[in-house]
Design a protein around this motif. Structure first.
Motif, PDB file in Angstrom:
ATOM      1  N   VAL A  56       0.860  -1.181   0.000  1.00  0.00           N
ATOM      2  CA  VAL A  56       0.000   0.000   0.000  1.00  0.00           C
ATOM      3  C   VAL A  56       0.899   1.234   0.000  1.00  0.00           C
ATOM      4  O   VAL A  56       2.045   1.172   0.478  1.00  0.00           O
ATOM      5  N   PRO A  57       0.433   2.363  -0.544  1.00  0.00           N
ATOM      6  CA  PRO A  57       1.276   3.559  -0.609  1.00  0.00           C
ATOM      7  C   PRO A  57       1.756   3.984   0.782  1.00  0.00           C
ATOM      8  O   PRO A  57       1.018   3.878   1.769  1.00  0.00           O
ATOM      9  N   ARG A  58       2.993   4.462   0.832  1.00  0.00           N
ATOM     10  CA  ARG A  58       3.584   4.923   2.097  1.00  0.00           C
ATOM     11  C   ARG A  58       3.177   6.387   2.304  1.00  0.00           C
ATOM     12  O   ARG A  58       3.717   7.284   1.666  1.00  0.00           O
ATOM     13  N   ALA A  59       2.217   6.612   3.185  1.00  0.00           N
ATOM     14  CA  ALA A  59       1.702   7.963   3.426  1.00  0.00           C
ATOM     15  C   ALA A  59       2.690   8.775   4.250  1.00  0.00           C
ATOM     16  O   ALA A  59       3.534   8.238   4.969  1.00  0.00           O
ATOM     17  N   THR A  60       2.584  10.094   4.159  1.00  0.00           N
ATOM     18  CA  THR A  60       3.427  10.987   4.945  1.00  0.00           C
ATOM     19  C   THR A  60       2.618  11.563   6.101  1.00  0.00           C
ATOM     20  O   THR A  60       1.410  11.754   5.992  1.00  0.00           O
ATOM     21  N   GLY A  61       3.294  11.855   7.192  1.00  0.00           N
ATOM     22  CA  GLY A  61       2.646  12.483   8.339  1.00  0.00           C
ATOM     23  C   GLY A  61       1.865  11.489   9.180  1.00  0.00           C
ATOM     24  O   GLY A  61       1.528  10.381   8.748  1.00  0.00           O
ATOM     25  N   ARG A  62       1.576  11.892  10.404  1.00  0.00           N
ATOM     26  CA  ARG A  62       0.862  11.014  11.341  1.00  0.00           C
ATOM     27  C   ARG A  62      -0.544  10.691  10.870  1.00  0.00           C
ATOM     28  O   ARG A  62      -1.010   9.556  10.968  1.00  0.00           O
ATOM     29  N   ILE A  63      -1.262  11.687  10.359  1.00  0.00           N
ATOM     30  CA  ILE A  63      -2.642  11.458   9.928  1.00  0.00           C
ATOM     31  C   ILE A  63      -2.679  10.448   8.787  1.00  0.00           C
ATOM     32  O   ILE A  63      -3.488   9.513   8.777  1.00  0.00           O
ATOM     33  N   GLY A  64      -1.786  10.624   7.817  1.00  0.00           N
ATOM     34  CA  GLY A  64      -1.738   9.694   6.700  1.00  0.00           C
ATOM     35  C   GLY A  64      -1.372   8.290   7.130  1.00  0.00           C
ATOM     36  O   GLY A  64      -2.017   7.305   6.724  1.00  0.00           O
ATOM     37  N   ARG A  65      -0.345   8.179   7.972  1.00  0.00           N
ATOM     38  CA  ARG A  65       0.144   6.853   8.378  1.00  0.00           C
ATOM     39  C   ARG A  65      -0.835   6.121   9.282  1.00  0.00           C
ATOM     40  O   ARG A  65      -1.113   4.925   9.087  1.00  0.00           O
ATOM     41  N   TYR A  66      -1.354   6.775  10.304  1.00  0.00           N
ATOM     42  CA  TYR A  66      -2.102   6.065  11.338  1.00  0.00           C
ATOM     43  C   TYR A  66      -3.616   6.067  11.143  1.00  0.00           C
ATOM     44  O   TYR A  66      -4.317   5.260  11.768  1.00  0.00           O
ATOM     45  N   TYR A  67      -4.132   6.948  10.286  1.00  0.00           N
ATOM     46  CA  TYR A  67      -5.586   7.063  10.160  1.00  0.00           C
ATOM     47  C   TYR A  67      -6.085   6.872   8.728  1.00  0.00           C
ATOM     48  O   TYR A  67      -7.025   6.111   8.502  1.00  0.00           O
ATOM     49  N   LEU A  68      -5.454   7.511   7.739  1.00  0.00           N
ATOM     50  CA  LEU A  68      -5.902   7.348   6.361  1.00  0.00           C
ATOM     51  C   LEU A  68      -5.526   5.979   5.802  1.00  0.00           C
ATOM     52  O   LEU A  68      -6.328   5.329   5.114  1.00  0.00           O
ATOM     53  N   THR A  69      -4.322   5.530   6.090  1.00  0.00           N
ATOM     54  CA  THR A  69      -3.897   4.221   5.578  1.00  0.00           C
ATOM     55  C   THR A  69      -4.779   3.079   6.091  1.00  0.00           C
ATOM     56  O   THR A  69      -5.213   2.236   5.298  1.00  0.00           O
ATOM     57  N   PRO A  70      -5.103   2.985   7.391  1.00  0.00           N
ATOM     58  CA  PRO A  70      -6.012   1.923   7.829  1.00  0.00           C
ATOM     59  C   PRO A  70      -7.376   1.969   7.140  1.00  0.00           C
ATOM     60  O   PRO A  70      -7.970   0.918   6.868  1.00  0.00           O
ATOM     61  N   LEU A  71      -7.865   3.174   6.821  1.00  0.00           N
ATOM     62  CA  LEU A  71      -9.133   3.264   6.098  1.00  0.00           C
ATOM     63  C   LEU A  71      -9.004   2.685   4.687  1.00  0.00           C
ATOM     64  O   LEU A  71      -9.909   2.002   4.192  1.00  0.00           O
ATOM     65  N   ARG A  72      -7.868   2.939   4.057  1.00  0.00           N
ATOM     66  CA  ARG A  72      -7.637   2.397   2.711  1.00  0.00           C
ATOM     67  C   ARG A  72      -7.508   0.875   2.732  1.00  0.00           C
ATOM     68  O   ARG A  72      -7.767   0.204   1.733  1.00  0.00           O
ATOM     69  N   LEU A  73      -7.061   0.337   3.854  1.00  0.00           N
ATOM     70  CA  LEU A  73      -6.865  -1.111   3.953  1.00  0.00           C
ATOM     71  C   LEU A  73      -8.174  -1.891   3.973  1.00  0.00           C
ATOM     72  O   LEU A  73      -8.199  -3.085   3.646  1.00  0.00           O
ATOM     73  N   ARG A  74      -9.255  -1.245   4.337  1.00  0.00           N
ATOM     74  CA  ARG A  74     -10.538  -1.936   4.520  1.00  0.00           C
ATOM     75  C   ARG A  74     -10.945  -2.707   3.261  1.00  0.00           C
ATOM     76  O   ARG A  74     -11.162  -3.920   3.306  1.00  0.00           O
ATOM     77  N   ARG A  75     -11.012  -2.005   2.126  1.00  0.00           N
ATOM     78  CA  ARG A  75     -11.439  -2.664   0.891  1.00  0.00           C
ATOM     79  C   ARG A  75     -10.357  -3.608   0.364  1.00  0.00           C
ATOM     80  O   ARG A  75     -10.663  -4.698  -0.127  1.00  0.00           O
ATOM     81  N   LEU A  76      -9.105  -3.205   0.482  1.00  0.00           N
ATOM     82  CA  LEU A  76      -8.007  -4.019  -0.033  1.00  0.00           C
ATOM     83  C   LEU A  76      -7.987  -5.388   0.626  1.00  0.00           C
ATOM     84  O   LEU A  76      -7.937  -6.431  -0.045  1.00  0.00           O
ATOM     85  N   ILE A  77      -8.036  -5.423   1.939  1.00  0.00           N
ATOM     86  CA  ILE A  77      -7.924  -6.707   2.639  1.00  0.00           C
ATOM     87  C   ILE A  77      -9.168  -7.556   2.421  1.00  0.00           C
ATOM     88  O   ILE A  77      -9.079  -8.784   2.302  1.00  0.00           O
TER      89      ILE A  77
END
Length: 346
Positions: A56-77
């Motif tokens: 999955v894309p490597r997000a920048t910043g705390r919001i991207g890493r800890y909150y946006l990325t887990p949301l993106r994982l929902r459909r992928l997984i």
């Protein structure tokens, strides 16, 4: 064969890799022999032969890493059609109608928030809420230490360790040496190590060397004569720990403490401050391991005692190290995970 999706955004890559990422890679390397394994991690992560890698894309910043990325994982997984999902974090947004989730709790974000300052502390207070959500939704909960076991009311305690290969041909340095893994600031409290080394040099007159394994951006915080390693391979980390006389780990909070375990496996004496992780390892077996579990005010005096010798463990100390490593490995056997996967897949 059970299809397992292993979710671990902490994973070896070109930059600095913490203990969690190195453990996740090692346990995946064992699992791939007996399950149909898919690893979901961040772009740039090291490929594991024998497993299917999904990035999955490597997000920048705390919001991207800890909150946006887990949301993106929902459909992928959900699209991976797993029999079992094993998450090492970042699972709070996954669908509750999907495959059963095994969740390994790597410590407490609430405890880490209390041991941190500023934005890092605020972030971990928020992450504590996501951990509570993960705990409630997990079909099976695994703790890495007693602190996690009690906090998240886990089903089993399984320390995050695998067998550490020996550092072949590596002996102790000729002169006294210290190794530290982590950052100068924050809960790892590397500044205490720098202070203890500086003071011990002054009082003993010995040329104590300091090796630090940590993020590249942290190097400027350390004294100029510090040997600083960033992006080090597993082998380079083992060699640094094995060759040093002492590992120092004055962390304010650890859920387990992988560097301390690796020091025992590589027969390096450890000087640590009291926290849930170090206390667990120190008290794991009846035989006293070669660990000084002390207050931060005693770091310098304890280091002065240790550098007056040769760096090698005494016979009794080596026996203690062997005993604690064998005990932790028995508790961490991969067969325990396989049994959980099979039960959840029925």
């Amino acid at each position: 064969m059970v299809k397992v999706v292993l979710l671990s955004l902490e994973w070896p890559h070109a930059g600095h890799v913490g203990g969690v990422g190195r453990y996740a890679f090692r346990i995946a390397d064992e699992l791939k022999e007996t399950v149909d394994l898919t690893v979901v991690t961040l772009a740039g992560g090291t490929s594991l032969e024998g497993a299917t890698m999904v990035y999955v894309p490597r997000a920048t910043g705390r919001i991207g890493r800890y909150y946006l990325t887990p949301l993106r994982l929902r459909r992928l997984i959900a699209s991976l059609k797993a029999d079992v999902i094993h998450a090492f974090g970042d699972d709070w947004a996954l669908s509750k109608n999907g495959a059963p989730i095994v969740r390994t709790f790597l410590g407490s974000s609430l405890a880490e928030a209390r041991a941190s300052k500023g934005l890092r502390s605020i972030n971990h207070y928020i992450l504590a809420l996501t951990e509570a959500r993960s705990r409630a939704r997990a079909a099976f909960r695994i703790a890495i230490g007693p602190d996690s076991f009690e906090t998240f009311r886990c089903d089993i305690l399984m320390p995050p360790v695998t067998a550490v290969p020996p550092a072949a041909g590596v002996g102790k340095t000729d002169g006294p040496s210290v190794v530290f893994i982590g950052s100068f600031h924050g809960r790892k409290r590397g500044w205490l190590v720098a202070k203890a080394v500086r003071e011990a040099r002054a009082t003993t007159g010995l040329p104590i060397t300091l090796t630090v394994i940590g993020p590249a951006g942290d190097q400027a915080n350390w004294p100029a004569d510090t040997r600083h390693l960033s992006g080090a391979s597993d082998e380079a980390v083992r060699e640094a720990v094995a060759s040093s006389w002492v590992l120092m780990a004055p962390s304010e909070y650890e859920g387990f403490g992988i560097p301390l375990y690796e020091a025992m496996a590589l027969h390096t004496y450890a000087i640590v401050t009291d926290n849930p992780g170090s206390s667990y390892i120190y008290n794991a077996v009846r035989s006293a391991p070669p660990i000084s579990l002390i207050a931060e005010s005693e770091l310098t005096s304890e280091l002065e005692k240790r550098v007056s010798g040769t760096g090698a463990l005494a016979a009794g100390e080596a026996d203690g190290a062997y005993a604690v490593v064998n005990h932790l490995l028995s508790e961490a056997a991969v067969e325990r995970l396989l049994d959980v996967y099979e039960r959840l897949n029925k």
